[in-house]
Design a protein around this motif. Structure first.
Motif, PDB file in Angstrom:
ATOM      1  N   LEU A 173      52.418  29.117  15.670  1.00 40.77           N
ATOM      2  CA  LEU A 173      51.880  30.460  15.384  1.00 40.77           C
ATOM      3  C   LEU A 173      51.500  31.176  16.671  1.00 40.77           C
ATOM      4  CD1 LEU A 173      49.518  29.933  12.316  1.00 40.77           C
ATOM      5  CD2 LEU A 173      51.542  31.399  12.415  1.00 40.77           C
ATOM      6  N   LEU A 174      50.802  30.470  17.551  1.00 41.45           N
ATOM      7  CA  LEU A 174      50.344  31.104  18.790  1.00 41.45           C
ATOM      8  C   LEU A 174      51.521  31.447  19.696  1.00 41.45           C
ATOM      9  CD1 LEU A 174      47.203  28.916  19.460  1.00 41.45           C
ATOM     10  CD2 LEU A 174      47.205  31.355  18.911  1.00 41.45           C
ATOM     11  N   GLU A 231      51.375  23.344  13.766  1.00 42.79           N
ATOM     12  CA  GLU A 231      51.475  24.660  13.129  1.00 42.79           C
ATOM     13  C   GLU A 231      50.771  25.722  13.972  1.00 42.79           C
ATOM     14  OE1 GLU A 231      50.257  24.917   9.022  1.00 42.79           O
ATOM     15  OE2 GLU A 231      50.923  27.006   8.911  1.00 42.79           O
ATOM     16  N   VAL A 232      49.595  25.386  14.497  1.00 50.45           N
ATOM     17  CA  VAL A 232      48.864  26.351  15.318  1.00 50.45           C
ATOM     18  C   VAL A 232      49.636  26.649  16.612  1.00 50.45           C
ATOM     19  CG1 VAL A 232      46.742  26.681  16.666  1.00 50.45           C
ATOM     20  CG2 VAL A 232      46.608  25.874  14.305  1.00 50.45           C
ATOM     21  N   GLN A 275      53.767  34.202  17.385  1.00 50.74           N
ATOM     22  CA  GLN A 275      53.264  35.377  16.668  1.00 50.74           C
ATOM     23  C   GLN A 275      52.038  36.005  17.292  1.00 50.74           C
ATOM     24  OE1 GLN A 275      54.513  35.855  13.098  1.00 50.74           O
ATOM     25  NE2 GLN A 275      54.902  33.772  12.418  1.00 50.74           N
ATOM     26  N   SER A 276      51.386  35.347  18.212  1.00 55.16           N
ATOM     27  CA  SER A 276      50.174  35.938  18.793  1.00 55.16           C
ATOM     28  C   SER A 276      50.527  36.710  20.051  1.00 55.16           C
ATOM     29  CB  SER A 276      49.167  34.832  19.140  1.00 55.16           C
ATOM     30  OG  SER A 276      49.505  34.244  20.380  1.00 55.16           O
TER      31      SER A 276
END
Lengths: 310, 310
Positions: free
Chosen positions: A173-174, A169-170, A177-178
């Motif tokens: 996201l990174l 998941e991380v 979305q980061s």
């Protein structure tokens, strides 16, 4: 001995976002299979678990009285029937014994419990992976990679302790979305950049305290012409998996071999990372493991009084 | 001696998403101030940097020939004029000397460079923070918390090395977009849950390899009734800041004091976390630091040939 051809039960792994169903013979032979994206979330939206299950059973030609064993998020509070967790250390038999029947349906459907680790310092839960671990029937350190990777210490037929890591998941996201989305491109094939992936694993393993810094370095490196942007996804993947392994190895300190339970592209990725970390890796197929675990539970839940083996 | 009242220069800190402008006297007295959300991104969209700057200077009644010194992302490739980085170890004088004039504008506007760390193992960049560090004029370990927290080792008037940590951005992503959004509520006041925050800091500091696991525990704890959901934001914040401190302290091993350069709510949060980590903390105001750094650079860029001090 020929494979059996008479269905003994149907077995479903019903997760948050996926549904897998098999018709199984008494000896584990797969007589039919269905896969869909009708996980817990969409099953609730699509008019209920029973309707989804019966549609797929009908398509497989299952008899109306064929019993069904289910594991996964279908047993969660937001699922079909809430099945209380078995507490770790969890004996394999206690998991099968904790199954609950689904009320109000004509068919005999049993949902297996998950496992909870009620340790205030390391609280954790699993629903579905325990069935893979039971099916595996192996001892030692078990790794089940994914959106939320699980690691378990298995000894003497019990899940003694386990840890979940939010690695997948991380990563998503990174990467999406980061600020790293400007660097991490669509090329996510980390093993096509095996050296960069390996360096990421080493950094994650050896200096996990620098994780939040090394994330920024994934952007600064290409900005300064010191590394290739095309390698950023591989480096990110390596960093996160390396950090996961650094944390997980404390579950069974000193253990140098891992059973890796996985299907698809994560298998090679985790195998490569575990080898960088010095582990001896034994791969096991995740689908086979969950079917075997469901079958073992079905044997407890649906005992055959008078059986004639061919 | 009375404060001076004649503007010596205008000074702007022009970041990605914010714009701050001051009219400064020769002695640093603030004669006017403007703040807006017209950072690099919206300035480009709003018709250009010059238009935004002139509007605010006009509102402050600045003379048409008042020179302007600028730091921050306005000097990035996607900014107003790309100003090449000064490489670390970066002497303070080299930063002022690296300023470039903006061509094609009537006013004398100079944009300061950022600092680059061209180390393949620890590549890093800053734009804006170097000016705060120069303005601070302190030696030792400097911490500038934020979306991308910066830590610098400053010695003998040079930024020797620095590290950026994606702490603030990762917090926001996890709290708002990950599975933790179901647990981390709108109450983000970590210091209202100081004990949970402190436990998070300790976990991040002492076992940084478990970061990805402890993230999941933020969800599992309340699910099992072992911790309060209301504390999850504080715990998450502590975990990430603790992990940041664990990594950053290696910049100057053995150093036990930190200059914390910050404005707003992060000041108390980081001060509390640094104290848990055993650091002696000296707080410095981020706005005052950047004004002082801009003024020092302006003194180099706009030397006064014949000056009469009152």
């Amino acid at each position: 001995m020929a494979s059996e051809t008479v269905p003994f039960c149907a077995a479903a792994d019903w997760g948050t976002s996926s549904f897998r169903l098999w018709l199984l013979a008494r000896d584990g032979t797969v007589l039919g299979e269905k896969r869909s994206r009708e996980g817990m979330q969409s099953a609730v939206a699509a008019g209920g678990f029973a309707a989804v299950l019966e549609t797929h059973l009908g398509a497989l030609g299952a008899a109306p009285d064929l019993p069904v064993i289910v594991c996964g998020m279908a047993g969660a509070k937001q699922g079909w029937v809430e099945v209380p967790y078995v507490d770790a250390p969890a004996p394999f038999e206690a998991i099968a014994a904790g199954a609950l029947p689904v009320p109000g349906v004509a068919r005999d459907v049993r949902i297996l419990p998950g496992v909870a680790q009620r340790d205030a310092a390391r609280p954790d839960v699993m629903r579905g992976e325990e069935t893979q671990i039971v099916g595996l029937g192996r001892e030692g350190l078990v790794c089940l990679p994914g959106t939320h990777s699980k690691w378990a210490a298995v000894r003497a037929g019990r899940i003694e302790a386990f840890s979940t890591f939010m690695t997948g998941e991380v990563f998503a996201l990174l990467a999406e979305q980061s600020i790293l989305r400007h660097t991490v491109g669509a090329d996510r094939d980390a093993l096509a950049h095996a050296e960069a992936f390996g360096r990421g694993v080493e950094a994650g393993l050896n200096e996990p305290e620098l994780l939040l810094n090394r994330l920024f370095a994934l952007r600064a490196g290409p900005l300064l012409g010191l590394s290739e942007g095309a390698e950023a996804a591989a480096r990110l993947s390596g960093l996160l998996i390396g950090s996961e392994i650094a944390g997980a190895r404390s579950l069974l300190p000193g253990e140098r071999s891992v059973v890796l339970v996985v299907s698809g592209p994560l298998a090679d990725l985790y195998a490569a990372a575990l080898e960088v970390a010095g582990f001896e890796v034994a791969k096991a197929d995740a689908d086979a493991a969950v079917r075997q675990g469901l079958l073992a539970a079905a044997e407890c839940c649906f005992p055959i009084e008078t059986e004639t083996r061919s």
